[in-house]
Design a protein around this motif. Structure first.
Motif, PDB file in Angstrom:
ATOM      1  N   GLU A   1       0.801  -1.211   0.000  1.00 17.27           N
ATOM      2  CA  GLU A   1       0.000   0.000   0.000  1.00 17.27           C
ATOM      3  C   GLU A   1       0.846   1.278   0.000  1.00 17.27           C
ATOM      4  OE1 GLU A   1      -4.167   0.627  -0.007  1.00 17.27           O
ATOM      5  OE2 GLU A   1      -2.813  -1.055  -0.340  1.00 17.27           O
TER       6      GLU A   1
ATOM      7  N   TYR B   1      -4.217 -11.452  -6.420  1.00 15.50           N
ATOM      8  CA  TYR B   1      -5.346 -11.828  -5.580  1.00 15.50           C
ATOM      9  C   TYR B   1      -6.301 -12.720  -6.366  1.00 15.50           C
ATOM     10  CZ  TYR B   1      -9.448 -10.939  -2.582  1.00 15.50           C
ATOM     11  OH  TYR B   1     -10.528 -11.057  -1.770  1.00 15.50           O
ATOM     12  N   SER B   2      -6.654 -12.260  -7.533  1.00 13.52           N
ATOM     13  CA  SER B   2      -7.564 -13.041  -8.359  1.00 13.52           C
ATOM     14  C   SER B   2      -7.366 -12.653  -9.809  1.00 13.52           C
ATOM     15  CB  SER B   2      -8.998 -12.775  -7.922  1.00 13.52           C
ATOM     16  OG  SER B   2      -9.850 -12.642  -9.029  1.00 13.52           O
TER      17      SER B   2
ATOM     18  N   LYS C   1      -8.607 -13.651 -13.989  1.00 11.13           N
ATOM     19  CA  LYS C   1      -9.572 -14.380 -14.803  1.00 11.13           C
ATOM     20  C   LYS C   1      -8.884 -15.426 -15.664  1.00 11.13           C
ATOM     21  CE  LYS C   1     -12.940 -13.459 -13.375  1.00 11.13           C
ATOM     22  NZ  LYS C   1     -13.780 -14.430 -12.818  1.00 11.13           N
TER      23      LYS C   1
ATOM     24  N   LYS D   1      -8.358  -2.993 -10.736  1.00  9.50           N
ATOM     25  CA  LYS D   1      -7.504  -3.327  -9.607  1.00  9.50           C
ATOM     26  C   LYS D   1      -7.851  -2.422  -8.448  1.00  9.50           C
ATOM     27  CE  LYS D   1      -2.656  -3.986  -8.596  1.00  9.50           C
ATOM     28  NZ  LYS D   1      -1.704  -4.885  -9.113  1.00  9.50           N
TER      29      LYS D   1
ATOM     30  N   ASP E   1      -9.936  -4.483  -1.732  1.00  8.30           N
ATOM     31  CA  ASP E   1     -10.350  -5.853  -1.460  1.00  8.30           C
ATOM     32  C   ASP E   1     -11.828  -5.928  -1.101  1.00  8.30           C
ATOM     33  OD1 ASP E   1      -7.907  -6.924  -1.978  1.00  8.30           O
ATOM     34  OD2 ASP E   1      -7.207  -6.780   0.087  1.00  8.30           O
TER      35      ASP E   1
ATOM     36  N   VAL F   1     -13.611  -6.329  -4.348  1.00  6.85           N
ATOM     37  CA  VAL F   1     -13.124  -7.298  -5.328  1.00  6.85           C
ATOM     38  C   VAL F   1     -14.171  -8.373  -5.650  1.00  6.85           C
ATOM     39  CG1 VAL F   1     -11.922  -9.058  -3.941  1.00  6.85           C
ATOM     40  CG2 VAL F   1     -10.965  -8.316  -6.086  1.00  6.85           C
ATOM     41  N   ILE F   2     -14.927  -8.799  -4.631  1.00 10.08           N
ATOM     42  CA  ILE F   2     -15.926  -9.844  -4.891  1.00 10.08           C
ATOM     43  C   ILE F   2     -17.010  -9.309  -5.815  1.00 10.08           C
ATOM     44  CG2 ILE F   2     -17.571 -11.426  -3.831  1.00 10.08           C
ATOM     45  CD1 ILE F   2     -15.999 -11.125  -1.235  1.00 10.08           C
TER      46      ILE F   2
ATOM     47  N   GLN G   1     -15.730  -8.759  -9.328  1.00  6.91           N
ATOM     48  CA  GLN G   1     -15.616 -10.022 -10.033  1.00  6.91           C
ATOM     49  C   GLN G   1     -16.975 -10.478 -10.562  1.00  6.91           C
ATOM     50  OE1 GLN G   1     -13.631 -12.632  -7.437  1.00  6.91           O
ATOM     51  NE2 GLN G   1     -12.412 -13.510  -9.074  1.00  6.91           N
TER      52      GLN G   1
ATOM     53  N   ILE H   1     -12.445  -9.276 -18.861  1.00  4.39           N
ATOM     54  CA  ILE H   1     -12.216  -8.362 -17.749  1.00  4.39           C
ATOM     55  C   ILE H   1     -11.424  -9.092 -16.680  1.00  4.39           C
ATOM     56  CG2 ILE H   1     -13.285  -6.901 -16.001  1.00  4.39           C
ATOM     57  CD1 ILE H   1     -15.802  -6.946 -17.888  1.00  4.39           C
ATOM     58  N   GLN H   2     -10.360  -8.443 -16.215  1.00  2.00           N
ATOM     59  CA  GLN H   2      -9.523  -9.071 -15.201  1.00  2.00           C
ATOM     60  C   GLN H   2      -9.560  -8.252 -13.927  1.00  2.00           C
ATOM     61  OE1 GLN H   2      -5.473 -10.094 -16.394  1.00  2.00           O
ATOM     62  NE2 GLN H   2      -4.872  -9.457 -14.332  1.00  2.00           N
ATOM     63  N   VAL H   3      -9.894  -8.887 -12.814  1.00  7.71           N
ATOM     64  CA  VAL H   3     -10.041  -8.180 -11.549  1.00  7.71           C
ATOM     65  C   VAL H   3      -8.926  -8.595 -10.587  1.00  7.71           C
ATOM     66  CG1 VAL H   3     -11.566  -7.702  -9.617  1.00  7.71           C
ATOM     67  CG2 VAL H   3     -12.522  -8.157 -11.877  1.00  7.71           C
ATOM     68  N   THR H   4      -8.274  -7.629  -9.984  1.00  3.87           N
ATOM     69  CA  THR H   4      -7.253  -7.918  -8.987  1.00  3.87           C
ATOM     70  C   THR H   4      -7.520  -7.080  -7.753  1.00  3.87           C
ATOM     71  OG1 THR H   4      -5.806  -7.787 -10.890  1.00  3.87           O
ATOM     72  CG2 THR H   4      -4.795  -8.385  -8.821  1.00  3.87           C
ATOM     73  N   GLY H   5      -7.243  -7.624  -6.589  1.00  8.56           N
ATOM     74  CA  GLY H   5      -7.392  -6.869  -5.345  1.00  8.56           C
ATOM     75  C   GLY H   5      -6.060  -6.259  -4.942  1.00  8.56           C
ATOM     76  N   GLY H   6      -5.820  -6.174  -3.659  1.00 10.39           N
ATOM     77  CA  GLY H   6      -4.536  -5.652  -3.183  1.00 10.39           C
ATOM     78  C   GLY H   6      -4.697  -4.423  -2.319  1.00 10.39           C
ATOM     79  N   GLY H   7      -5.862  -3.787  -2.395  1.00  9.03           N
ATOM     80  CA  GLY H   7      -6.069  -2.592  -1.572  1.00  9.03           C
ATOM     81  C   GLY H   7      -6.276  -1.363  -2.429  1.00  9.03           C
ATOM     82  N   THR H   8      -7.020  -0.398  -1.866  1.00 12.79           N
ATOM     83  CA  THR H   8      -7.352   0.801  -2.619  1.00 12.79           C
ATOM     84  C   THR H   8      -6.101   1.552  -3.072  1.00 12.79           C
ATOM     85  OG1 THR H   8      -9.397   0.978  -1.382  1.00 12.79           O
ATOM     86  CG2 THR H   8      -8.665   2.938  -2.528  1.00 12.79           C
TER      87      THR H   8
ATOM     88  N   THR I   1      -3.123   0.454  -3.622  1.00 17.04           N
ATOM     89  CA  THR I   1      -2.480  -0.282  -4.703  1.00 17.04           C
ATOM     90  C   THR I   1      -3.160   0.027  -6.029  1.00 17.04           C
ATOM     91  OG1 THR I   1      -2.340  -2.033  -3.063  1.00 17.04           O
ATOM     92  CG2 THR I   1      -1.606  -2.564  -5.268  1.00 17.04           C
TER      93      THR I   1
ATOM     94  N   THR J   1      -1.086   0.707 -15.220  1.00 15.95           N
ATOM     95  CA  THR J   1      -1.132  -0.742 -15.296  1.00 15.95           C
ATOM     96  C   THR J   1      -2.543  -1.272 -15.100  1.00 15.95           C
ATOM     97  OG1 THR J   1      -0.444  -0.787 -13.004  1.00 15.95           O
ATOM     98  CG2 THR J   1       1.237  -1.245 -14.632  1.00 15.95           C
TER      99      THR J   1
END
Lengths: 392, 326, 283
Positions: free
Chosen positions: A348, B255-256, B258, C29, C32, C35-36, C39, C54-61, C63, C72
């Motif tokens: 972060e 994290y996730s 596709k 991105k 978290d 993210v659900i 997705q 479509i590609q979803v990644t978490g990591g925190g706001t 990030t 990116t």
């Protein structure tokens, strides 16, 4: 390379390679190549140190500025400011500045004004919290009743006191060692001195199998199972604390301490034990009074190396320690370690910002501490082996 | 803990002092028993961990769970699967072995075949190898970020590709694998060295006496003989790396996603990291517990199976070594 | 000359390994918390519009914002408003402020253990509990037991939202345990009778959700959909998607419009967040 002082009279040539291969250029080249590749381990240790330190250096030198207060200039003053002034004010590089049009600069100046409105105005706003005084000494922040050691990096005023984290790391490590050292030492004595060779052949790899459990699985087990069981048994305040994390950490270092201690005990010549047994001592007496004292440096090295391993472990403490950054020596309080802090916060942190650099500084401290403990452990073992072999 | 305290209080019988043979026997028996208990304790804990995970994990570890793709909801007990994580973890460890095996084997060859034990370089290389084994895994993560991504990757983007967008200077499976390769280098070196030492000196001498050069001896006689040891090193390093999470947190784990990683610069999903996610991010930890346990079991089977294979190969090797009279 | 050729060859090689920017590929991105939902949106939208990946990644706001400024990611999922520092970085990177879209509502629940007799708290009491002024449950009408605080890791948007809106910017008490995710918070609260924690209203099996009073005189309100959408439940927030305005066209724009349409908002409810009020939707 400084060792280029080849002595042509010695049979061992440059850097330990045999001479006489110059007649076969391919052989010579291959040797040189093999030697160079083998240096990569040294290079890696060196690179790790340099590149972790590189990101942390501004903190060590006191060059980071985490002052929260912002002084903004009205947007209208844009036209009266020189390019150089604007570059400094907007904190951009000259090349970035050249690429910007007027509109962009205007937006940036507006944003700066908004930042000023958001920024805190109390007495602490002007403090550079990333300087050594605030990293190490307690300070009475606004809203606190007394000077305290506070780690609150995401706050209007970034509080970066690392003392709670250092205490947290030490605390979990101490618990881990208090648990792991007696147990693995006992097992090492048993396996090396008491067990039959056949049993030993089974026991050693089985105990070492514990090392095959990934640390994230150990952390998971501590979080889901151990924390609940321990809470029911000991009934302490916080479910996740230094004790739970420390025991799980202890399980993770048992294989390390065990193998080294067992190695040291086994390396004591058999004749010692045989002499003691011949003089009428029991197996236990021979182990405790003869073999253990002879292998004591090795056992000590096992403890030192176990310490290095425990203080650097990440996933277990991240999951099981509760991660509260408090200054407390109670084993049953939640605790936040240096490793867990890096793992939880680095993703972060603004790239190249003060928070980022301070996390790298924690990494540098960890590297240096483990480097020194590894070095010490290594030297002790080397000396011990030398001694025992000499006496044989 | 309680095994140690009484030991400290025990004062061994003084020399020449008269003592009763009976109590003497008892203490010997008692302390031998304690060391045995310590051993048992370790074995018991190991058994409890493995049993707990197996019992709770086995029901969830169905064929469907192992082969469900990345397009399924990861927190849904009925549809979630771990195939993308298994694929991600596999790719990263395979990439890693490509980097680490050659360097590790060559270093081991230098240490056993060329170097003199007394030479200063040997001492330093051995020291560095031991040290590398003890560097905290999170520091490897920092190193991966600071060196591979921020220095090498960004360097490629800025100086060679002149790309305004980061292509290489961002977390990627390549950088994660390289970071892990650095981390597991000592494992490969130590295992290979052990196997090289197990090869009888006579074989080398015979080869040299027949006129082969040193390099030829190594390539044609020594290395083929050492293959099981190199294999052990590779397996051990894979098993170690497969379960590591801390070094890949900032260097490539996602994290996730596709899709599966297609290029070296893609991020990837990872089995160990997924365990961490399920522990901490699940919307309903009680409900997702079966997936969590099943994922842990899958990871454990992967690392343990590799470990046991390595132990068996190594035991075989040691037996051979003993037969050859080392 | 040789050096130059070498560089060109190397560049060609590296470019070949790196993936070409694929058409019809959207990346999201960030938070978290989101993210659900993100997705789920992606799944439904991809089923509806073949050809879009479509590609979803978490990591925190945070990030997510970093990725937005590094280009990116196309979309940044955020569980808090963008900060001026982050706007500044974005302006430096692509000369424009990122565009902000409100995409749904989230009520922040206060979790306590199911055995805890306390049913309601005021926002001020919450502030005093989480800053460490109130240390015992009996001060707020519970048993005579110390309060165990469970907070989120400081990298999460939820942490910052709670800190700014409930704690009024004050620091959390140091004794607060910090968990790397809402699930871990819930796990702790469910197992510790003295614990109190916070997190999305969508989560929360296994713990009791408290009713909250805006101040001592106002009624206690439960964190239900109705109360959050009406705005009577005092601890709620918008969840956002930020986008680089230069990219807000074609596929990306269509996707964002769809998310804020009635159809997209229906998905929100399935996941347990709350849909936007009608006037904020795209149709």
């Amino acid at each position: 390379m400084a060792t280029n002082t080849t002595d042509s009279k010695r049979s061992v040539g440059w850097m330990g390679l045999h001479r006489g291969h110059k007649a076969r250029p391919m052989e010579w080249l291959a040797e040189k190549f093999i030697f160079l590749v083998s240096l990569s381990a040294i290079l890696m240790v060196f690179l790790i140190f340099i590149f972790v330190l590189r990101e942390a250096l501004p903190v060590f030198l006191g060059q980071t500025d985490s002052t929260a207060a912002i002084k903004a200039v009205p947007v209208e003053k844009m036209d009266t400011m020189s390019d150089a002034e604007l570059i400094e004010y907007l904190a951009v590089t000259p090349s970035e500045f050249k690429a910007m049009d007027k509109e962009t600069i205007k937006i940036l100046m507006e944003v700066r004004l908004e930042s000023e409105k958001e920024s805190p105005t109390d007495k602490d706003a002007g403090i550079n919290t990333a300087s050594w005084t605030y990293l190490l000494l307690p300070y009475q922040w606004t809203g606190y009743e007394k000077p305290e050691y506070i780690w609150q990096p995401i706050s209007q005023i970034h509080k970066y006191n690392i003392i709670p984290l250092i205490i947290g790391s030490l605390k979990t490590t101490i618990v881990a060692l208090l648990f792991a050292v007696p147990v693995s030492l006992g097992a090492a004595i048993y396996v090396s001195q008491m067990a039959s060779p056949k049993l030993k052949e089974w026991l050693k790899p089985t105990i070492e199998l514990l090392a095959g459990i990934p640390s994230v699985v150990m952390g998971f087990f501590a979080l889901i199972v151990m924390a609940t069981v321990f809470k029911a048994v000991f009934n302490y305040e916080s479910r996740l604390n230094a004790f739970v994390a420390g025991i799980a950490l202890g399980l993770a270092i048992i294989p390390v301490v065990f193998s080294i201690a067992e190695d040291a005990l086994t390396s004591v010549p058999r004749s010692y034990t045989q002499a003691a047994l011949a003089l009428g001592s029991s197996r236990w007496q021979a182990a405790w009074q003869i073999v253990l004292p002879a292998a004591l440096p090795g056992v000590f090295a096992a403890v030192v190396l176990g310490f290095g391993r425990a203080i650097g472990e990440t996933m277990i403490v991240l999951l099981a320690s509760g991660n509260a950054s408090i200054v407390s020596w109670s084993f049953f309080d939640s605790t936040r370690t240096m490793t867990a802090t890096i793992a939880a916060e680095l993703a972060e942190a603004v790239f190249g910002g003060h928070h980022y650099r301070i996390l790298f500084m924690l990494g540098t401290i960890l590297f240096v501490v483990t480097f020194l403990s590894n070095l010490a452990g290594d030297l002790i073992i080397h000396k011990l082996k030398h001694k025992l072999e000499g006496k044989r | 803990m309680d095994t140690q305290t009484p030991m400290l209080k025990f004062t061994p019988p003084q020399e020449g002092k008269d003592f009763k043979a009976r109590s003497f026997d008892f203490w010997s028996f008692f302390f031998s028993g304690l060391t045995g208990l310590a051993t048992l304790l370790i074995l018991a804990i190991l058994a409890v961990i493995l049993l707990n995970i197996t019992i709770h994990g086995a029901p969830g570890l169905s064929w469907r769970f192992l082969t469900a793709g990345a397009d399924k909801e990861m927190f849904n007990v009925d549809t979630a699967g771990v195939l993308p994580m298994i694929v991600g973890t596999s790719i990263r460890v395979i990439l890693m072995t490509i980097f680490v095996i050659p360097i590790g084997v060559i270093t081991a060859i230098y240490l056993t075949e060329y170097a003199h034990n007394t030479s200063i370089w040997t001492r330093i290389i051995r020291g560095a190898v031991n040290n590398l084994a003890g560097v905290p895994s999170i520091v490897f993560g920092l190193f991966g970020l600071g060196f591979f991504i921020a220095f090498v990757g960004t360097g490629i983007d800025e100086n060679i590709l002149k790309s305004p967008e980061p292509l290489w200077g961002k977390p990627a499976i390549l950088w994660a694998s390289m970071t892990l390769a650095v981390m597991t280098l000592p494992v490969v070196i130590v295992a290979t060295e052990e196997s090289l030492k197990a090869i009888p000196q006579g074989l080398r001498e015979a080869s040299l006496a027949l006129g082969a050069t040193k390099l030829e001896t190594i390539m044609k006689i020594v290395l083929p003989q050492a293959l099981p040891g190199i294999l052990t090193g590779g397996i051990l390093s894979v098993s170690r790396a497969a379960g590591e999470v801390a070094p890949i947190l900032f260097t490539g784990a996602a994290y996730s996603m596709k899709d599966y990683p297609h290029a070296l610069t893609d991020q990837f999903m990872d089995l160990g990291y997924h365990v961490f996610i399920l522990c901490t991010q699940s919307p309903n930890i009680e409900q997702t517990r079966p997936i969590l346990y099943a994922t842990v079991l899958a990871l454990l089977i992967l690392t343990f199976a590799l470990n046991i294979v390595a132990i068996l190969v190594r035991a075989q090797m040691r037996r051979k070594m003993r037969l050859l009279g080392h | 000359m040789l050096k130059k050729n070498l560089i060109i060859a190397l560049a060609a090689m590296l470019a070949a390994f790196a993936p070409a920017a694929q058409a019809g590929n959207i990346t999201a991105k960030g938070s978290d918390t989101l993210v659900i939902l993100a997705q789920k949106w992606a799944e439904v939208y991809m089923a509806k519009t073949p050809g879009t990946a479509i590609q979803v990644t978490g990591g925190g706001t945070g990030t997510g914002f970093a990725a937005l400024q590094n280009k990116t990611t196309d979309l940044c999922n955020a569980s808090r408003k963008i900060k001026s520092k982050e706007i500044e970085a974005c302006v430096k990177a692509f000369s424009k402020r990122p565009t902000e879209y409100k995409v749904c509502l989230d009520g922040l629940s206060i979790y306590v253990n199911a055995k805890n007799p306390v049913k309601e708290l005021t926002v001020l009491q919450l502030e005093e509990i989480f800053t460490g002024k109130i240390k015992n449950w009996k001060e707020v009408g519970g048993n005579d037991e110390p309060i165990a605080l469970v907070s989120r890791e400081n990298s999460s948007g939820t942490y910052e939202f709670f800190k700014e809106n409930v704690l009024k910017g004050k620091d959390f008490a140091s004794s607060a345990q910090t968990m790397p995710g809402t699930a871990a918070v819930l796990q702790s609260v469910a197992k510790e009778p003295k614990a109190i924690g916070y997190g999305g209203a969508a989560y929360g099996e296994g713990a009791k959700h408290l009713s909250i009073k805006a101040d001592a005189s106002s009624p206690a309100v439960e964190p239900t959909e109705e109360n959050v959408v009406k705005g009577t439940y005092p601890i709620w927030r918008y969840l956002y998607i930020y986008v680089n305005p230069n990219l807000d066209k074609g596929e990306v724009a269509a996707y964002l419009t769809w998310i804020r349409s009635d159809e997209g908002q229906k998905v929100v409810k399935d996941i347990g967040y709350f849909p936007l009020p009608k006037n904020l939707r795209s149709n």
